[in-house]
Write a protein that holds these residues in place. Structure first.
Motif, mmCIF file in Angstrom:
data_model
loop_
_atom_site.group_PDB
_atom_site.id
_atom_site.type_symbol
_atom_site.label_atom_id
_atom_site.label_comp_id
_atom_site.label_asym_id
_atom_site.label_seq_id
_atom_site.Cartn_x
_atom_site.Cartn_y
_atom_site.Cartn_z
ATOM 1 N N ASP A 140 0.819 -1.215 0.000
ATOM 2 C CA ASP A 140 0.000 0.000 0.000
ATOM 3 C C ASP A 140 0.852 1.263 0.000
ATOM 4 O OD1 ASP A 140 0.990 -0.127 2.537
ATOM 5 O OD2 ASP A 140 -0.955 -0.256 3.551
ATOM 6 N N GLU A 168 -7.197 0.036 -2.422
ATOM 7 C CA GLU A 168 -8.222 0.307 -3.437
ATOM 8 C C GLU A 168 -7.633 1.016 -4.651
ATOM 9 O OE1 GLU A 168 -11.375 -0.485 -3.588
ATOM 10 O OE2 GLU A 168 -11.725 -1.321 -1.582
ATOM 11 N N SER A 169 -6.504 1.712 -4.420
ATOM 12 C CA SER A 169 -5.893 2.480 -5.519
ATOM 13 C C SER A 169 -5.324 1.603 -6.613
ATOM 14 C CB SER A 169 -4.781 3.379 -4.962
ATOM 15 O OG SER A 169 -3.759 2.606 -4.345
ATOM 16 N N ASP A 203 -12.673 -2.970 -11.552
ATOM 17 C CA ASP A 203 -12.434 -1.906 -12.539
ATOM 18 C C ASP A 203 -11.309 -2.243 -13.499
ATOM 19 O OD1 ASP A 203 -14.409 -0.425 -11.277
ATOM 20 O OD2 ASP A 203 -12.993 0.573 -9.933
ATOM 21 N N PRO A 263 -10.360 -6.255 -2.492
ATOM 22 C CA PRO A 263 -11.026 -4.973 -2.799
ATOM 23 C C PRO A 263 -11.977 -5.089 -3.996
ATOM 24 C CG PRO A 263 -8.730 -4.921 -3.487
ATOM 25 C CD PRO A 263 -8.900 -6.190 -2.709
ATOM 26 N N ARG A 264 -13.120 -4.432 -3.883
ATOM 27 C CA ARG A 264 -14.088 -4.416 -4.982
ATOM 28 C C ARG A 264 -13.543 -3.692 -6.200
ATOM 29 N NH1 ARG A 264 -19.142 -5.841 -3.159
ATOM 30 N NH2 ARG A 264 -19.371 -5.984 -0.880
ATOM 31 N N SER A 265 -12.584 -2.800 -5.954
ATOM 32 C CA SER A 265 -12.045 -2.008 -7.061
ATOM 33 C C SER A 265 -11.319 -2.855 -8.092
ATOM 34 C CB SER A 265 -11.091 -0.932 -6.522
ATOM 35 O OG SER A 265 -10.021 -1.516 -5.804
ATOM 36 N N SER A 316 -6.902 0.063 -8.564
ATOM 37 C CA SER A 316 -7.790 0.245 -9.720
ATOM 38 C C SER A 316 -7.225 1.255 -10.713
ATOM 39 C CB SER A 316 -9.180 0.693 -9.260
ATOM 40 O OG SER A 316 -9.107 1.922 -8.560
ATOM 41 N N SER A 337 -2.797 -5.267 3.258
ATOM 42 C CA SER A 337 -3.949 -5.445 2.365
ATOM 43 C C SER A 337 -3.660 -4.866 0.986
ATOM 44 C CB SER A 337 -5.185 -4.756 2.964
ATOM 45 O OG SER A 337 -4.931 -3.370 3.158
#
Length: 685
Positions: A83, A110-111, A138, A133-135, A113, A107
């Motif tokens: 991260d 999210e970036s 993308d 992450p859901r991202s 993406s 972890s």
């Protein structure tokens, strides 16, 4: 008014941070991330002084504009988090591989993406945690996503269903929970799907059967229950998995579950199947008669189930089998004749069944590539066949049967056991399978997998073998373990047993071995387990640094003639013990005694002669004067001869030094005379 001022100041800071972020280059981002890692020794080429040549940095590939498109850092011991890496500075990245760095933790931000051009993401084999992450949804260009062998928790994000270009989805060996999202049904281009070793809710969705390009499916360790056929049968009783729609299926793994019932015959219709692993379930009944009809089958792993009946006979052409695991079932009958033409076999495990009868002679010459052969815990009888063409064999386990006769001398033909060899894994570009085998190691049953390449061993224990231990065994220098216990072996332990320098585990207990324990056994420095109990061994237990660590008296129990450490019985030195010694040792002792006596007589003669001469010179003045005058004359003659000689290689000063030394010796002798001696020129009395 004051509140508006704070809002303006806040937006100003956001703008400033955004400006600074945009100002950070690819090299700046990578160097900043490197500085957050602990001791990144593999990234020494990443430096500020070399920043203009970042495309030559370790693990980096650039395009024609010097923009980074690949970042490949697998298995280099990275220690830190990801991260801290500013993914926004790597807009053209297509491949990111941080796999196999077990100390990489934290972890996935999210970036990630921001890597909108990413095609392949491999973060497997690390210590990453948190939720996926859901991202990731993308990253619509993604074709390869491997997050296996981490510690991810939570559910599988539904957003992964948007990755419609995925060929590989590996989420195995995590701590994922919940259902398998129905959105994954849109991944119609999947070739590899691994959901193994998680706590996902079942049933397995039937839409997986619609992945017509699927080549590898792993549903192992998902706590699947019920009958095997129900896993593929819909609620209306019809087959919900149409295997005819999976013509490319090559690797199917459903091991480590709780599936029961018989094995459906529709497996035989998977003509492209290369590897099938249904081990460690509760499957029962007989194997389908069509089992050998799977044309491409190379690996058949059905061990640790409840299969019964006889192994099917071949109905013609046999598949190109390399590995067969049928151990730990309830199979009956003789040694399967269908295997005679499987000349490429590397692994054959038939152990822990109820097979009986004699081993056919063709076993010894039909499998030139065989490395693992386990027939343990069956009811085979007769003699062990000649091992003529098993030169590559590394593990031979015939324990707990009813074999009779002697150990064949042809055991010396197992030349792979003379050295440690690397293990040749059965693999392909899509999947790598690590072989495993269970053996009795130092009294415990253990399963060897990753370190199977290191195992060279023979276990013939718990049979009815007779005769002596063949000397050919001691030529297998690479043996790590040798277990011949619980037989009826006689004679002595081979004297050169110490040649097995790699041996860690030696069990010769419960035989009828006699004689002394060979002293060479003390030279095996790797030996950590030894059992010689319940034989007829006698004499002193050999001593050595490694033998001192084997201090359990039970190692030698049941051998009344043994003595010495670690037994309480001390060895007595008496006439009988001396008579048991070797003739060579007695001869050596006799020679030593004669030399001592000879040396003593020579010294006595020298002492007597020296003091006799000294006494005469002391009491006879005329003898003393004559002796000293002769020394002077000899010294003068020698000096004249040396001065006149031009062939000598030494200088006159060196000669004088020697003569002075000789003169000093002579004068020292004269100075020790009694006061009434007089000078050397005195006349004789």
């Amino acid at each position: 008014m004051k509140r508006h001022f704070y809002y303006l100041f806040y937006f100003f800071l956001l703008h400033l941070c955004s400006f600074q972020s945009k100002g950070e280059t690819e090299t700046d981002a990578l160097l900043n991330w490197k500085s957050s890692l602990y001791n990144p020794v593999s990234l020494t080429s990443w430096s500020q002084s070399n920043s203009t040549k970042h495309c030559s940095w370790y693990g980096i590939i650039c395009d024609s504009t010097n923009s980074i498109i690949e970042l490949n850092l697998p298995n280099i011991g990275l220690n830190g988090t990801i991260d801290k890496l500013n993914f926004g500075t790597l807009p053209n990245l297509t491949h990111l591989n941080f796999s196999g760095n077990q100390l990489l933790y934290g972890s996935i931000p999210e970036s990630i993406s921001n890597l909108s051009y990413l095609v392949s993401l491999d973060l497997s084999g690390n210590g990453l945690t948190g939720s996926i992450p859901r991202s990731l949804g993308d990253l619509t260009r993604l074709e390869h996503l491997n997050l296996g062998m981490n510690g991810f928790t939570g559910s599988i994000p539904e957003a992964i269903g948007k990755l419609t270009h995925l060929n590989v989805l590996h989420l195995g060996s995590n701590n994922l929970t919940g259902r398998i999202p129905s959105e994954l049904a849109d991944l119609s281009f999947l070739k590899v799907l691994n959901l193994s070793t998680n706590s996902l809710l079942v049933p397995i969705p039937s839409y997986i059967a619609n992945f017509s390009q699927l080549e590898s499916l792993d549903l192992s360790g998902l706590n699947l229950r019920g009958q095997m056929k129900d896993l593929f049968i819909g609620s209306n009783g019809s087959l919900s998995w149409n295997f005819s729609s999976l013509p490319n299926m090559q690797y199917l793994f459903i091991r480590d579950n709780f599936l029961n019932g018989s094995l459906p015959s529709f497996f035989c219709n998977l003509d492209s199947l290369i590897a099938l692993d249904l081990s460690r379930n509760q499957l029962s009944d007989e194997l389908p008669q069509c089992w050998w009809d799977i044309k491409s089958l190379q690996m058949m792993i059905l061990e640790s189930n409840n299969f019964s009946g006889e192994i099917p006979i071949s109905r013609g052409h046999m598949p190109p089998l390399l590995s067969i695991h049928l151990g730990n079932n309830s199979l009956v009958g003789g040694f399967p004749s269908a295997l005679k033409n499987c000349h490429d076999l590397v692994v054959l495990d038939l152990g822990k069944n109820r097979l009986f009868g004699e081993i056919p002679e063709w076993l010894g010459y039909s499998f030139p590539s065989l490395k693992i052969l386990s027939l343990r815990s069956n009811m085979f009888n007769g003699t062990i066949p000649a091992l003529k063409s098993l030169a590559k064999l590394q593990l031979m386990d015939f324990s707990s049967n009813n074999f009779t006769g002697s150990i064949p001398q042809s055991i010396g033909n197992l030349t792979s056991m003379t050295v440690q060899q690397t293990w040749s894994k059965l693999d392909s570009s899509k999947f790598t399978y690590m072989e495993s085998i269970s053996i009795t190691w130092k009294g415990n049953e253990l399963s060897f997998q990753q370190n199977l390449a290191l195992i060279n061993g023979i276990d013939l224990s718990s049979n009815s073998l007779i005769g002596k231990i063949p000397s050919e065994l001691t030529g297998l220098f690479g043996l790590l373990f040798l277990n011949l216990s619980k037989n009826h072996l006689t004679n002595t332990i081979p004297g050169n047993i110490g040649d097995l320098q790699e041996l860690e585990f030696l069990d010769l207990s419960n035989n009828v071995l006699s004689g002394r324990i060979p002293p060479s056994i003390a030279s095996i420095t790797s030996l950590s387990f030894l059992n010689l109990s319940n034989n007829n061994l006698s004499g002193e237990i050999p001593m050595g640094s490694q033998m001192q660590t084997l201090d359990n008296p039970q190692i030698y129990a049941g051998n009344d003639g043994l003595c010495g450490f670690p037994l309480a019985k001390a060895c007595e030195i008496d006439d009988s013990t001396i008579q048991q010694g070797s003739t060579t040792d007695l001869d050596n002792d006799s020679d030593k005694e004669e030399i001592v006596w000879l040396f003593g007589f020579v010294m006595l003669g020298f002492i007597f002669g020296f003091w006799t001469l000294l006494g005469i010179l002391f009491f006879k003045k005329d003898w003393r004067s004559w002796y000293l005058n002769n020394i002077d004359r000899m010294q003068e003659k020698l000096l004249d001869a040396l001065k006149s000689s031009s062939s000598m290689g030494r200088s006159s000063s060196m000669i004088n030094e020697e003569l002075d030394s000789s003169s000093q010796f002579s004068h020292q002798f004269s100075y020790t005379r009694a006061p009434d001696w007089g000078s050397r020129s005195s006349t004789n009395n």
